[in-house]
Design an enzyme around this catalytic site. Structure first.
Site, PDB file in Angstrom:
ATOM      1  N   ARG A   5       0.827  -1.221   0.000  1.00 32.06           N
ATOM      2  CA  ARG A   5       0.000   0.000   0.000  1.00 32.06           C
ATOM      3  C   ARG A   5       0.859   1.268   0.000  1.00 32.06           C
ATOM      4  NH1 ARG A   5      -1.700   2.458   4.196  1.00 32.06           N
ATOM      5  NH2 ARG A   5      -1.731   0.650   5.584  1.00 32.06           N
ATOM      6  N   LYS A  38     -13.067   0.268 -18.152  1.00 32.69           N
ATOM      7  CA  LYS A  38     -13.684   0.399 -19.461  1.00 32.69           C
ATOM      8  C   LYS A  38     -12.705   0.001 -20.571  1.00 32.69           C
ATOM      9  CE  LYS A  38     -16.974   2.073 -16.879  1.00 32.69           C
ATOM     10  NZ  LYS A  38     -17.133   3.496 -16.633  1.00 32.69           N
ATOM     11  N   TYR A  82     -19.837  12.370 -15.583  1.00 30.70           N
ATOM     12  CA  TYR A  82     -20.062  11.027 -15.055  1.00 30.70           C
ATOM     13  C   TYR A  82     -20.769  11.142 -13.697  1.00 30.70           C
ATOM     14  CZ  TYR A  82     -19.448   6.370 -13.304  1.00 30.70           C
ATOM     15  OH  TYR A  82     -19.703   5.128 -12.785  1.00 30.70           O
ATOM     16  N   ASP A 117     -11.212  13.776 -17.318  1.00 29.45           N
ATOM     17  CA  ASP A 117     -11.612  12.367 -17.297  1.00 29.45           C
ATOM     18  C   ASP A 117     -11.463  11.869 -18.729  1.00 29.45           C
ATOM     19  OD1 ASP A 117     -12.960   9.907 -17.409  1.00 29.45           O
ATOM     20  OD2 ASP A 117     -14.323  10.464 -15.787  1.00 29.45           O
TER      21      ASP A 117
HETATM   22  C1  LIG Z   1     -17.250   4.251 -15.513  1.00 33.12           C
HETATM   23  C2  LIG Z   1     -16.746   5.653 -15.481  1.00 33.12           C
HETATM   24  C3  LIG Z   1     -16.159   6.176 -14.324  1.00 33.12           C
HETATM   25  C4  LIG Z   1     -16.092   5.396 -13.022  1.00 33.12           C
HETATM   26  O1  LIG Z   1     -15.247   4.295 -13.102  1.00 33.12           O
HETATM   27  P1  LIG Z   1     -15.432   2.939 -12.220  1.00 33.12           P
HETATM   28  O2  LIG Z   1     -14.302   2.098 -12.686  1.00 33.12           O
HETATM   29  O3  LIG Z   1     -16.805   2.408 -12.536  1.00 33.12           O
HETATM   30  O4  LIG Z   1     -15.337   3.332 -10.790  1.00 33.12           O
HETATM   31  C5  LIG Z   1     -15.668   7.475 -14.380  1.00 33.12           C
HETATM   32  N1  LIG Z   1     -15.760   8.222 -15.498  1.00 33.12           N
HETATM   33  C6  LIG Z   1     -16.319   7.748 -16.629  1.00 33.12           C
HETATM   34  C7  LIG Z   1     -16.376   8.629 -17.846  1.00 33.12           C
HETATM   35  C8  LIG Z   1     -16.834   6.453 -16.672  1.00 33.12           C
HETATM   36  O5  LIG Z   1     -17.399   6.002 -17.791  1.00 33.12           O
END
Ligand SMILES: *Cc1c(COP(=O)(O)O)cnc(C)c1O
Length: 395
Positions: free
Chosen positions: A69, A217, A121, A192
């Protein structure tokens, strides 16, 4: 005051001069004869203390790890190096995209002034709303593509949050212009980059302090893991994010980090295929009698098309479209799909679709809007599935 990690990982693979497709394959691999080609799944909380053994006595001494960690593991580091090499910074891996987002937002002080997009998001939007209640944050939400409004609100702000292309409206932000204004105003800027991926957009090169991903993703790419990553080239920002991981404890799993890196290796080919299919489907959907609007940055009549050309290496494989009729009618149509999977997530090899307005906190989304993540199936099988689902009568 937080000090940077004692043993900053240096990229093991020189990435200068290589193209992103090559970096995605080569970065973050062990070097030296007799080493495995891929970093192993290091299942370790603790490491033999080189300090206790005395200088020069331990073969891994230069590694200096003691506790996962605090110091990371070789598996996390490999993923961090690879994403970092693609985006021109240093990565810090987390247990999910939200953990990565929270690590940045957890350091935002009481009373901070934040500018964020309307189309954001929903998890990030909820953290911002909590900050308003608990910490007196002043949050101004603006349309992603209203650059002039952003430039009005950036001076005096502490944090600028961008998402481009946005989820699920596929709006494109003028990332370089807004980040330059943020930098001039002394504000931290965050992009993001989940939809664009490290292949299509390099936020740090466009002036952002942080790039953040849900590696769940496109980076993972197979809908089989959760992970997140923050990338920065600012040493204070990096130290703060490391400290949040150390104290918040939202560390990635060993298997997840391994799989995310394995996914990254094929991101260029998955994305190339997904983009090609997404463009074809977007064009055919535009001509379909049941479709009222298609949102895809690769379409020349998309309002963000020019900005997409300027900021993105490609339009990506996410698109949204709106149907004639009601929300219920849309649900009926989606329920007829046989090849495309109805599912909330995105970025996998399989094409997924979701009517976004059904989610709480998505009231700004048109009620028939379907967000589609285009995967690697054959375009004609996807199109045949869409055609049969949209045809026929609905309520
Ligand atoms: C899915 C998503 C997140 C969050 O990610 P997790 O892995 O589900 O915690 C943040 N930003 C965008 C654009 C997303 O599609």
């Amino acid at each position: 005051m937080v000090t940077p990690m004692a043993h900053e990982p240096g990229p093991r693979t020189p990435s200068t001069g290589l193209r992103p497709e090559t970096i995605a394959v080569k970065a973050g691999r062990p070097s030296g004869g007799g080493q495995p080609l891929n970093v192993p799944i290091v299942a370790a909380s603790t490491f033999t203390s080189a300090r206790a053994l005395g200088a020069g006595r331990h073969p891994d001494e230069e590694d200096g790890r003691e506790y996962a960690r605090d110091d990371g593991t070789q598996t996390w580091q490999a993923l961090e190096e690879a994403v970092g090499a693609l985006e021109g910074g240093i990565g810090v891996a987390f247990s999910s995209g939200m953990a990565a987002i929270s690590a940045i937002l957890d350091s935002v002080p009481t009373g901070a002034r934040i500018v964020a997009p309307d189309d954001l998001y929903q998890g990030a939007a909820r953290v911002l709303a909590e900050g308003v209640d608990r910490l007196g944050w002043q949050v101004k939400r603006l349309p992603t593509d209203a650059t002039a409004q952003w430039l009005d609100h950036v001076p005096g702000a502490d944090l600028i949050w961008l998402e481009s292309p946005s989820n699920p409206l596929l709006e494109v932000a003028d990332v370089p212009t807004i980040c330059a204004a943020a930098s001039a105003a002394g504000a931290v800027s965050v992009v993001d980059n989940t939809f664009a991926t490290p292949l299509l957009q390099q936020p740090l090169a466009l002036g952002a302090t942080f790039s953040v991903h849900s590696a769940t993703k496109f980076i993972g790419g197979h809908s089989d893991l959760m992970a997140g990553i923050v990338v920065t080239n600012d040493s204070r920002a990096l130290a703060a994010v490391h400290e949040r991981r150390l104290l918040g404890g939202a560390v990635p799993g060993a298997l997840e980090a391994f799989l995310a890196l394995r996914g990254l290796r094929t991101l260029p080919v998955r994305l190339e295929r997904g983009q090609q299919t997404a463009l074809e489907l977007a064009q055919r959907l535009q001509a379909h009698r049941s479709v009222t609007r298609v949102r895809y940055p690769g379409l020349v009549d998309h309002p963000g098309h020019e900005l997409a050309l300027a900021t993105l290496a490609g339009p990506g494989s996410m698109l949204s479209f709106e149907l004639t009729g009601s929300a219920t009618g849309t649900d009926v149509r989606l329920s007829r799909l046989k090849v495309i999977t109805p599912a909330t997530s995105l970025g996998g090899v399989e094409t997924t679709i979701e009517r976004r307005a059904k989610l709480a906190g998505q009231e700004h989304i048109p009620e028939t809007l379907c967000r589609m993540s285009v995967g690697c199936e054959h375009v004609e099988d996807l199109w045949a599935d869409i055609e049969q689902a949209l045809g026929g009568s609905v309520a």
